[in-house]
Design a protein around this motif. Sequence first.
Motif, PDB file in Angstrom:
ATOM      1  N   THR A  23     -52.621  40.882 -63.513  1.00  0.00           N
ATOM      2  CA  THR A  23     -53.986  40.555 -63.937  1.00  0.00           C
ATOM      3  C   THR A  23     -54.310  39.079 -63.682  1.00  0.00           C
ATOM      4  O   THR A  23     -55.434  38.760 -63.300  1.00  0.00           O
ATOM      5  CB  THR A  23     -54.230  40.914 -65.420  1.00  0.00           C
ATOM      6  OG1 THR A  23     -53.269  40.258 -66.242  1.00  0.00           O
ATOM      7  CG2 THR A  23     -54.162  42.419 -65.628  1.00  0.00           C
ATOM      8  N   GLU A  24     -53.334  38.200 -63.867  1.00  0.00           N
ATOM      9  CA  GLU A  24     -53.568  36.788 -63.569  1.00  0.00           C
ATOM     10  C   GLU A  24     -53.845  36.582 -62.080  1.00  0.00           C
ATOM     11  O   GLU A  24     -54.719  35.792 -61.701  1.00  0.00           O
ATOM     12  CB  GLU A  24     -52.368  35.947 -64.015  1.00  0.00           C
ATOM     13  CG  GLU A  24     -52.293  35.800 -65.521  1.00  0.00           C
ATOM     14  CD  GLU A  24     -50.978  35.210 -66.015  1.00  0.00           C
ATOM     15  OE1 GLU A  24     -50.232  34.593 -65.203  1.00  0.00           O
ATOM     16  OE2 GLU A  24     -50.690  35.361 -67.213  1.00  0.00           O
ATOM     17  N   LYS A  27     -57.388  37.893 -61.316  1.00  0.00           N
ATOM     18  CA  LYS A  27     -58.382  36.916 -61.778  1.00  0.00           C
ATOM     19  C   LYS A  27     -58.451  35.726 -60.839  1.00  0.00           C
ATOM     20  O   LYS A  27     -59.546  35.269 -60.481  1.00  0.00           O
ATOM     21  CB  LYS A  27     -58.033  36.428 -63.189  1.00  0.00           C
ATOM     22  CG  LYS A  27     -58.298  37.428 -64.277  1.00  0.00           C
ATOM     23  CD  LYS A  27     -57.828  36.872 -65.622  1.00  0.00           C
ATOM     24  CE  LYS A  27     -57.765  37.951 -66.670  1.00  0.00           C
ATOM     25  NZ  LYS A  27     -57.133  37.494 -67.911  1.00  0.00           N
ATOM     26  N   GLY A  30     -60.416  36.425 -57.856  1.00  0.00           N
ATOM     27  CA  GLY A  30     -61.799  36.849 -58.095  1.00  0.00           C
ATOM     28  C   GLY A  30     -62.027  38.337 -57.931  1.00  0.00           C
ATOM     29  O   GLY A  30     -63.158  38.766 -57.659  1.00  0.00           O
ATOM     30  N   GLU A  31     -60.987  39.143 -58.110  1.00  0.00           N
ATOM     31  CA  GLU A  31     -61.122  40.597 -57.939  1.00  0.00           C
ATOM     32  C   GLU A  31     -61.601  41.246 -59.235  1.00  0.00           C
ATOM     33  O   GLU A  31     -61.252  40.829 -60.329  1.00  0.00           O
ATOM     34  CB  GLU A  31     -59.790  41.203 -57.513  1.00  0.00           C
ATOM     35  CG  GLU A  31     -59.376  40.771 -56.109  1.00  0.00           C
ATOM     36  CD  GLU A  31     -58.322  41.683 -55.530  1.00  0.00           C
ATOM     37  OE1 GLU A  31     -58.519  42.920 -55.566  1.00  0.00           O
ATOM     38  OE2 GLU A  31     -57.320  41.155 -55.039  1.00  0.00           O
ATOM     39  N   THR A  32     -62.379  42.293 -59.082  1.00  0.00           N
ATOM     40  CA  THR A  32     -62.866  43.058 -60.214  1.00  0.00           C
ATOM     41  C   THR A  32     -61.820  44.100 -60.582  1.00  0.00           C
ATOM     42  O   THR A  32     -61.329  44.826 -59.716  1.00  0.00           O
ATOM     43  CB  THR A  32     -64.187  43.764 -59.849  1.00  0.00           C
ATOM     44  OG1 THR A  32     -65.110  42.782 -59.383  1.00  0.00           O
ATOM     45  CG2 THR A  32     -64.765  44.492 -61.041  1.00  0.00           C
TER      46      THR A  32
END
Length: 193
Positions: A23-24, A27, A30-32
């Motif tokens: 998840t880091e 982020k 810039g991915e959703t």
Amino acid sequence: MKTIIYAHPWKGSFNHAILSAITEDLKANGETFQVIDLYKDEFNPVFTAAELKLFNVGDTPYELVKEYQKKLNQATELIFIFPVWWWDLPAILKGFIDKVMLTGFAFLEDSKTNELKGLLTNIKKTTIISTSTTDKLYIESQGGNAIQGVFINRTLADLGIKNEYTKWINFSGVNLTTDENRKLFLEEVPQRI
């Protein structure tokens, strides 16, 4: 959209470290993405009589199941993160499959042939990241192999998630390895999905 399905109850686990690393990285790039955290959501994998009554018609009284279905409809990529316990998926993840992948949503059954037609064709890529105390090759050599042989080759395929777009990454010997090996895996795993 990337959708992570996470199945481990302890924030101090290596599975949680894997979730954090991925998840880091998402982020930072810039991915959703969205996370379905089964334990945090207190997902109940056990069918109630009321749920089972609606199962054959593809319905559920469980609002969390409906929310998960919405998230899966938005997904183009799935990332599963879970430990291999007793050669298989954790019960909470099996319950997720049982209760969320309902007829009319995840599959249709041909009444003449009893063959399933998967409906989750919006999923273009799937990565399974598991941890185990046993070596992956040993898991694969066991009769039936619940992860590759059943979960990937049957369950996901029956839901319309094609095997050629599915990858299984396992971190073996999670209880015996060194912190150095864990750190290296955490650095590499975001690039492997």
